[in-house]
Every structure is written in structure tokens, then in C-alpha cells.
Design an enzyme around this catalytic site. Structure first.
Site, mmCIF file in Angstrom:
data_model
loop_
_atom_site.group_PDB
_atom_site.id
_atom_site.type_symbol
_atom_site.label_atom_id
_atom_site.label_comp_id
_atom_site.label_asym_id
_atom_site.label_seq_id
_atom_site.Cartn_x
_atom_site.Cartn_y
_atom_site.Cartn_z
ATOM 1 N N GLY A 1 0.829 -1.199 0.000
ATOM 2 C CA GLY A 1 0.000 0.000 0.000
ATOM 3 C C GLY A 1 0.860 1.244 0.000
ATOM 4 N N HIS B 1 -3.049 7.476 6.829
ATOM 5 C CA HIS B 1 -2.049 8.383 6.237
ATOM 6 C C HIS B 1 -2.705 9.674 5.736
ATOM 7 C CE1 HIS B 1 1.900 6.567 6.173
ATOM 8 N NE2 HIS B 1 1.440 5.420 5.714
ATOM 9 N N GLN C 1 2.765 10.043 1.152
ATOM 10 C CA GLN C 1 4.071 9.371 1.203
ATOM 11 C C GLN C 1 4.943 9.687 0.000
ATOM 12 O OE1 GLN C 1 2.219 5.355 2.193
ATOM 13 N NE2 GLN C 1 4.171 5.263 3.273
ATOM 14 N N CYS D 1 5.595 -0.005 7.063
ATOM 15 C CA CYS D 1 5.195 1.197 6.335
ATOM 16 C C CYS D 1 6.392 1.630 5.492
ATOM 17 C CB CYS D 1 4.818 2.293 7.326
ATOM 18 S SG CYS D 1 4.377 3.852 6.536
ATOM 19 N N LEU D 2 6.145 1.966 4.221
ATOM 20 C CA LEU D 2 7.260 2.347 3.349
ATOM 21 C C LEU D 2 7.959 3.627 3.830
ATOM 22 C CD1 LEU D 2 5.860 1.473 -0.193
ATOM 23 C CD2 LEU D 2 7.407 0.148 1.261
ATOM 24 N N HIS E 1 -4.616 1.341 7.420
ATOM 25 C CA HIS E 1 -3.295 1.975 7.490
ATOM 26 C C HIS E 1 -3.189 3.141 6.495
ATOM 27 C CE1 HIS E 1 1.273 1.642 7.910
ATOM 28 N NE2 HIS E 1 1.119 2.408 6.866
ATOM 29 N N GLU E 2 -3.643 2.911 5.265
ATOM 30 C CA GLU E 2 -3.503 3.940 4.220
ATOM 31 C C GLU E 2 -4.472 5.093 4.445
ATOM 32 O OE1 GLU E 2 -0.884 3.692 2.622
ATOM 33 O OE2 GLU E 2 -0.508 1.577 3.022
#
Ligand code: NI
Length: 169
Positions: A45, A138, A50, A92-93, A134-135
Site C-alpha cells: 500500500g 495516512h 508518502q 510502512c514504506l 493503514h492507508e
């Protein structure tokens, strides 16, 4: 085109993203680039903040490119239902190499728009539900470390500070 992924510490990650209003070629290109960036990472994701874009959209694919049905772009997502609980490892990236257990709903129903602005509803479980949660977080400037106890969060933040000093962040 692969985009640079913003890491924890950049203020863009803690801001609330703005509603998407233009469903144009520029948006399609951004989504394309976000998929490319996510697959290259690799990740399941990626949210627009991000990559430094404060707009309410994210891409996800919990099949890692193996099931076209799981390749999804959600624009202006709104959570409609959160049900049950699951514990699982999460990464998480924007936090490379950092993973820990996070409690999330087991099932999520989310309303969103596609690239043309047409509304659709997604009803997902398990890893996909975790990803949607999660996304979507963000887009509100919420990061997964917010789910840690203050003590554990402090530990993770100190680890990151060390890596920043070492030039490893
Ligand atoms: Ni993330």
C-alpha cells in the site's frame, strides 16, 4: 515513473490531505506512478502523502501483483464500517525496516471514487482491511507508530534518530 518515498520525520506525513476534486490525466499519472513506486519498494500500500502529495488517495495490492482484482486505487476513501479485531505485523514504506504488531479491525467497508470519479464500495477482510485502515490513516496524518504504547513509541523513535545520525534513514 518511480517516485521518491518520504520518510518519517518529514512534516508532510502528519498533515491532513485534501479532497481530490479533479479527475484528470494528472491524477491518472499520479496513480500510475504510485503503483510503480509501491511495486518497486516492494509494498502492499502507498498513500499520496508518502510521495509528498497532500491529496486523499492511496493505492494498494495485497496480492503483490498476482491478482488484478486486488490492484486498487481509492480516491477520497471514507470508512463506512469497521468490524471485529485482528492482530498482525505491520510495516510502512515511510518507516523502512520497522515492523511491529498493530491491532486493526478484521473487516472494513470503505466507500471511495475511482479514476473517473465514479463511486464504489469495497468490503474487505484481514490483510486488505489492515491495508485500507493503514492507508486511510495516512490521509489524516496518522502514522502506525501512534498505535504503540508511549514507551514502545519512544523506543522506535530513538532507533530512528540513531539511524538518521548514521545516514541510514
Ligand atoms: Ni504507511
Amino acid at each position: 515513473m518511480k517516485l521518491a518515498v518520504v520518510k518519517y520525520g518529514d512534516p508532510v506525513l502528519t498533515k491532513r490531505a485534501e479532497e481530490v476534486t479533479e479527475f484528470d490525466k494528472q491524477l491518472a499519472k499520479l496513480v500510475d506512478d504510485m503503483f510503480e513506486t509501491m511495486y518497486a519498494a516492494p509494498g502492499v500500500g502507498l498513500a499520496a502523502p508518502q510521495v509528498g502529495v497532500l491529496q486523499r488517495l492511496f493505492v494498494m495490492d495485497c496480492s503483490g501483483g498476482n491478482n488484478p482484482k486486488q490492484k486498487l486505487a481509492l480516491i477520497n476513501p471514507v470508512l463506512e464500517l469497521e468490524e471485529g479485531n485482528q492482530m498482525g505485523d505491520e510495516g510502512c514504506l515511510s518507516f523502512p525496516g520497522i515492523y511491529f504488531q498493530v491491532k486493526r479491525p478484521q473487516r472494513v467497508i470503505v466507500k471511495a471514487q475511482d479514476l473517473d470519479g465514479s463511486p464504489f464500495t469495497l468490503d474487505v477482510m484481514d490483510l486488505e482491511a489492515r491495508c485500507v485502515e493503514h492507508e486511510t490513516d495516512h490521509l489524516d496524518g496518522e502514522l502506525f507508530i501512534n498505535y504503540l504504547s508511549p514507551l514502545k513509541r519512544d523506543l522506535v523513535q530513538r532507533k530512528i534518530k540513531k539511524r538518521v545520525k548514521l545516514g541510514d534513514w
